[in-house]
Design an enzyme around this catalytic site. Structure first.
Site, PDB file in Angstrom:
ATOM      1  N   ASP A 191       0.743  -0.869  -0.322  1.00  0.00           N
ATOM      2  CA  ASP A 191      -0.071   0.141  -0.431  1.00  0.00           C
ATOM      3  C   ASP A 191       0.501   0.376   0.068  1.00  0.00           C
ATOM      4  O   ASP A 191       1.922   1.113   0.912  1.00  0.00           O
ATOM      5  CB  ASP A 191      -0.393  -0.251   1.209  1.00  0.00           C
ATOM      6  CG  ASP A 191      -1.772   1.811   1.596  1.00  0.00           C
ATOM      7  OD1 ASP A 191      -2.422   1.028   0.791  1.00  0.00           O
ATOM      8  OD2 ASP A 191      -0.664   1.696   1.747  1.00  0.00           O
ATOM      9  N   GLU A 193       0.574   4.250   1.384  1.00  0.00           N
ATOM     10  CA  GLU A 193       0.541   4.468   2.558  1.00  0.00           C
ATOM     11  C   GLU A 193       0.886   4.028   3.485  1.00  0.00           C
ATOM     12  O   GLU A 193       1.314   4.211   4.682  1.00  0.00           O
ATOM     13  CB  GLU A 193      -0.613   5.226   3.225  1.00  0.00           C
ATOM     14  CG  GLU A 193      -1.457   6.268   1.490  1.00  0.00           C
ATOM     15  CD  GLU A 193      -0.868   7.402   1.665  1.00  0.00           C
ATOM     16  OE1 GLU A 193       0.156   7.586   2.428  1.00  0.00           O
ATOM     17  OE2 GLU A 193      -0.406   7.800   0.661  1.00  0.00           O
ATOM     18  N   ARG A 194       2.019   2.749   3.511  1.00  0.00           N
ATOM     19  CA  ARG A 194       2.443   1.672   4.234  1.00  0.00           C
ATOM     20  C   ARG A 194       1.364   1.449   4.913  1.00  0.00           C
ATOM     21  O   ARG A 194       1.582   0.296   5.984  1.00  0.00           O
ATOM     22  CB  ARG A 194       3.807   2.705   4.850  1.00  0.00           C
ATOM     23  CG  ARG A 194       4.509   3.262   3.873  1.00  0.00           C
ATOM     24  CD  ARG A 194       4.933   2.176   2.539  1.00  0.00           C
ATOM     25  NE  ARG A 194       6.574   2.238   2.439  1.00  0.00           N
ATOM     26  CZ  ARG A 194       6.372   2.572   0.952  1.00  0.00           C
ATOM     27  NH1 ARG A 194       5.334   2.360   0.100  1.00  0.00           N
ATOM     28  NH2 ARG A 194       8.241   3.395   0.040  1.00  0.00           N
ATOM     29  N   ARG A 195       0.079   0.839   4.533  1.00  0.00           N
ATOM     30  CA  ARG A 195      -0.596   0.390   5.078  1.00  0.00           C
ATOM     31  C   ARG A 195      -0.954  -0.705   5.006  1.00  0.00           C
ATOM     32  O   ARG A 195      -1.880  -1.830   4.101  1.00  0.00           O
ATOM     33  CB  ARG A 195      -1.774   0.667   5.671  1.00  0.00           C
ATOM     34  CG  ARG A 195      -1.835   2.517   6.087  1.00  0.00           C
ATOM     35  CD  ARG A 195      -3.474   2.053   7.181  1.00  0.00           C
ATOM     36  NE  ARG A 195      -3.936   3.586   7.202  1.00  0.00           N
ATOM     37  CZ  ARG A 195      -4.046   4.921   6.384  1.00  0.00           C
ATOM     38  NH1 ARG A 195      -3.968   4.355   5.316  1.00  0.00           N
ATOM     39  NH2 ARG A 195      -3.729   6.169   6.982  1.00  0.00           N
TER      40      ARG A 195
END
Ligand SMILES: Cc1cc2nc3c(=O)[nH]c(=O)nc-3n(C[C@H](O)[C@H](O)[C@H](O)COP(=O)(O)O)c2cc1C
Length: 217
Positions: A191, A193-195
Site C-alpha cells: 500500500d 501509505e505503508r498500510r
C-alpha cells in the site's frame, strides 16, 4: 555515494489494487493461483520465478531462484538436478521456504513447508518437456560442482547432446521434481501509505483446513 543512490530509489510506489482481504477464499491455493494468473496477465516477466530457501548441515541458510513447475495436492513443484547443493540440503533437512515477488503489483507471497521428492514418472515427464540444451545440462549432472575450465563444459554438453540425438527418450537419472507442501502461506499486498495488507494462512492439524490471520504491516 552508493548510500545516497539507494536512498533515492523508490520502492512500493504504486498505485496498487486493493486486496479484498475480507473475501479471501478459505483455500490459499485458490488465492495463490488468482495472484499468479493476475501476474501472468499483467505480463510480469518470469511470473513463475521464485526464491527457494533451504538450510545446510550447519543450519546456514541458502537461497536461489527457480521456476515453479506446477501446483497440485503434493504442493508447489520445482525441478532440479540431484547432487546439487539444494538437493543435499533438502535430503538432510526436508524443509523449505518459497518466496514470490511481483513488483509492478506490489505483491509478495511467502510459503514454508515440508519438501518431498515426486515420482520418477513426474521427473521423466518434466525432463522430456525441456529444451535439448537444458536436457544436456541435466544429463551432465554436475550442477553446483566446481568448474575448472569452460572446455570441459563444452565437451560434456556436446557429448550429452549426441546421446539425446541418438535416443530422444533418454531421461537423466539425476533429474528430480520436488514439491513443497505449505504449512503456512502469507499474502502481502503493498500500500502506498505503508498500510500493507498481510494475510497468513496456517494449516490446521486436520491438515485440510486453514486458519486465516491478518498480520500487522
Ligand atoms: C530465473 C531463474 C530460473 C532458474 N530456474 C531454475 C530451475 O528451475 N531449476 C534449477 O535447478 N535451477 C534454476 N536456476 C538456477 C538456480 O538459481 C541455481 O543457480 C542452481 O539451481 C544451483 O543451485 P544450488 O547450487 O543451490 O543447488 C534458475 C535461475 C534463475 C535466475
Amino acid at each position: 555515494m552508493l548510500k545516497d543512490q539507494l536512498r533515492g530509489l523508490k520502492s512500493l510506489a504504486g498505485p496498487f489494487d486493493k486486496f479484498d482481504v475480507d473475501n479471501a477464499p478459505e483455500d490459499p491455493t485458490q488465492l495463490f493461483e488468482e495472484w499468479l494468473i493476475g501476474a501472468i496477465k499483467s505480463r510480469i516477466p518470469e511470473a513463475h520465478a521464485m526464491t527457494l530457501s533451504t538450510v545446510d548441515a550447519h543450519g546456514r541458510p541458502d537461497a536461489r531462484i527457480l521456476i515453479l513447475k506446477n501446483i497440485d495436492a503434493d504442493g508447489w513443484h520445482f525441478a532440479s538436478t540431484k547432487l546439487s547443493a539444494k538437493e543435499h540440503q533438502v535430503a538432510m533437512q526436508p524443509q523449505a521456504a518459497l518466496t514470490f515477488y511481483w513488483q509492478p503489483l506490489g505483491r509478495q507471497v511467502r510459503l514454508r513447508g515440508r519438501v518431498i521428492e515426486l515420482s520418477r514418472e513426474v521427473a521423466g515427464a518434466d525432463f522430456l518437456a525441456r529444451p535439448i540444451g537444458s536436457r544436456a545440462g541435466a544429463l551432465l549432472a554436475r550442477q553446483s560442482q566446481v568448474l575448472d575450465n569452460d572446455e570441459a563444459l563444452e565437451t560434456g554438453l556436446a557429448e550429452q547432446r549426441r546421446r539425446i540425438e541418438a535416443d530422444p527418450s533418454i531421461v537423466a537419472p539425476a533429474w528430480a521434481v520436488y514439491a513443497v507442501k505449505p504449512e503456512e502461506i502469507e499474502f502481502w499486498q503493498a500500500d502506498e501509505e505503508r498500510r500493507h495488507i498481510r494475510l497468513r494462512y496456517r494449516r490446521m492439524t486436520d491438515s485440510v483446513s486453514w486458519v486465516r490471520e491478518r498480520l500487522w504491516p
